[in-house]
Write a protein that holds these residues in place. Structure first.
Motif, PDB file in Angstrom:
ATOM      1  N   ILE A 107       0.835  -1.207   0.000  1.00  0.00           N
ATOM      2  CA  ILE A 107       0.000   0.000   0.000  1.00  0.00           C
ATOM      3  C   ILE A 107       0.867   1.253   0.000  1.00  0.00           C
ATOM      4  O   ILE A 107       0.639   2.197  -0.761  1.00  0.00           O
ATOM      5  CB  ILE A 107      -0.943   0.001   1.223  1.00  0.00           C
ATOM      6  CG1 ILE A 107      -1.895  -1.189   1.175  1.00  0.00           C
ATOM      7  CG2 ILE A 107      -1.731   1.310   1.296  1.00  0.00           C
ATOM      8  CD1 ILE A 107      -2.647  -1.435   2.472  1.00  0.00           C
ATOM      9  N   ALA A 108       1.880   1.275   0.856  1.00  0.00           N
ATOM     10  CA  ALA A 108       2.734   2.461   0.976  1.00  0.00           C
ATOM     11  C   ALA A 108       3.426   2.786  -0.340  1.00  0.00           C
ATOM     12  O   ALA A 108       3.602   3.966  -0.681  1.00  0.00           O
ATOM     13  CB  ALA A 108       3.765   2.250   2.078  1.00  0.00           C
ATOM     14  N   ALA A 109       3.796   1.768  -1.091  1.00  0.00           N
ATOM     15  CA  ALA A 109       4.461   1.993  -2.372  1.00  0.00           C
ATOM     16  C   ALA A 109       3.519   2.651  -3.372  1.00  0.00           C
ATOM     17  O   ALA A 109       3.923   3.532  -4.138  1.00  0.00           O
ATOM     18  CB  ALA A 109       4.991   0.670  -2.926  1.00  0.00           C
ATOM     19  N   VAL A 110       2.267   2.250  -3.371  1.00  0.00           N
ATOM     20  CA  VAL A 110       1.279   2.874  -4.257  1.00  0.00           C
ATOM     21  C   VAL A 110       1.007   4.304  -3.816  1.00  0.00           C
ATOM     22  O   VAL A 110       0.904   5.214  -4.650  1.00  0.00           O
ATOM     23  CB  VAL A 110      -0.019   2.034  -4.309  1.00  0.00           C
ATOM     24  CG1 VAL A 110      -1.120   2.788  -5.042  1.00  0.00           C
ATOM     25  CG2 VAL A 110       0.251   0.695  -4.981  1.00  0.00           C
ATOM     26  N   VAL A 111       0.889   4.528  -2.526  1.00  0.00           N
ATOM     27  CA  VAL A 111       0.688   5.893  -2.018  1.00  0.00           C
ATOM     28  C   VAL A 111       1.825   6.791  -2.485  1.00  0.00           C
ATOM     29  O   VAL A 111       1.597   7.925  -2.947  1.00  0.00           O
ATOM     30  CB  VAL A 111       0.573   5.890  -0.480  1.00  0.00           C
ATOM     31  CG1 VAL A 111       0.594   7.311   0.069  1.00  0.00           C
ATOM     32  CG2 VAL A 111      -0.700   5.166  -0.040  1.00  0.00           C
ATOM     33  N   ALA A 112       3.055   6.318  -2.387  1.00  0.00           N
ATOM     34  CA  ALA A 112       4.203   7.117  -2.821  1.00  0.00           C
ATOM     35  C   ALA A 112       4.148   7.376  -4.315  1.00  0.00           C
ATOM     36  O   ALA A 112       4.424   8.497  -4.776  1.00  0.00           O
ATOM     37  CB  ALA A 112       5.505   6.403  -2.447  1.00  0.00           C
TER      38      ALA A 112
END
Length: 233
Positions: free
Chosen positions: A109-114
């Motif tokens: 999830i964090a990678a997509v947010v970034a």
């Protein structure tokens, strides 16, 4: 109450033609909804069709199963942002969530947010496949990873949004994290009931029916209240 600005008009079915997408965008523009949610290949079409309307263009990543590699989701998200997408609805890795692999789910999830570079990211849990404990874990990981919404469903699983799930998700995340209901939101009464439970966005294909019903109630033809809903599937 601005019902239209709670609706993400959904244009995700695989059989939709380019003309269908343009007609759907026309509906979204005329009815001044919050956004359309289109397939990744349709982002440029929606951006052109909705220019100047104030309606946002949303799309999906890792859809509908969430099992593509994180690098694939990141590349997809970057392409979609470059194409003009304002919002990304991503599917978390359902199987890894069920495994209890919190590191994988969080980092995915964090990678997509970034990759979204400040655009709104909504994380689809696909609740039909999860226990309540797994739903709670998915909500917490979504918030920790920096996403903006938790979302119930893709609309392509055996079940969609339920009142119990909206209540659980709203109670689990912090006030600044919003809740989106999708899958089975076909009537105004369903939308109102789920809104009262804490949902602030709704994925819907029955947009015109819902908004026409609301307009009729505003004219006094029937009260604007939600009747108890048994199932939202």
């Amino acid at each position: 109450m601005n019902i239209a600005k709670m609706i993400d008009h959904s244009l995700l079915r695989p059989e939709l033609t380019t003309d269908d997408i343009r007609r759907g965008c026309d509906i979204a523009g005329r009815r001044a909804v919050a956004s359309v949610c289109v397939r990744p290949s349709d982002v440029e079409i929606a951006v052109a069709a909705l220019a100047g309307t104030g309606v946002l263009v949303g799309t999906v990543a890792g859809f509908p199963h969430g099992d593509t590699r994180t690098t694939t989701k990141v590349a997809e998200t970057r392409e979609l942002v470059e194409a003009g997408a304002d919002e990304i609805d991503m599917v978390l890795h359902i199987g890894r969530l069920r495994d209890g692999d919190t590191g994988y789910v969080h980092d995915d999830i964090a990678a997509v947010v970034a990759a979204a570079h400040g655009r709104i990211v909504k994380v689809i849990l696909e609740n039909a496949h999860l226990t309540d404990e797994q739903k709670i874990l998915g909500c917490r990981l979504t918030e920790q990873a920096g996403a903006h919404f938790v979302k119930t469903s893709t609309g392509f699983a055996p079940g969609g949004a339920t009142l119990a799930d909206i209540q659980l998700m709203r109670a689990t995340v912090s006030p600044h994290i919003e809740v989106k209901a999708a899958g089975g939101v076909r009537t105004l009464d369903t939308l109102l009931e789920l809104h009262h439970a804490g949902a602030t966005r709704f994925g819907a294909t029955a947009t015109e029916t819902i908004l026409d019903d609301y307009a009729a109630r505003e004219r006094g033809e029937q009260p604007i209240t939600a009747t108890p809903a048994r199932h939202h599937r």
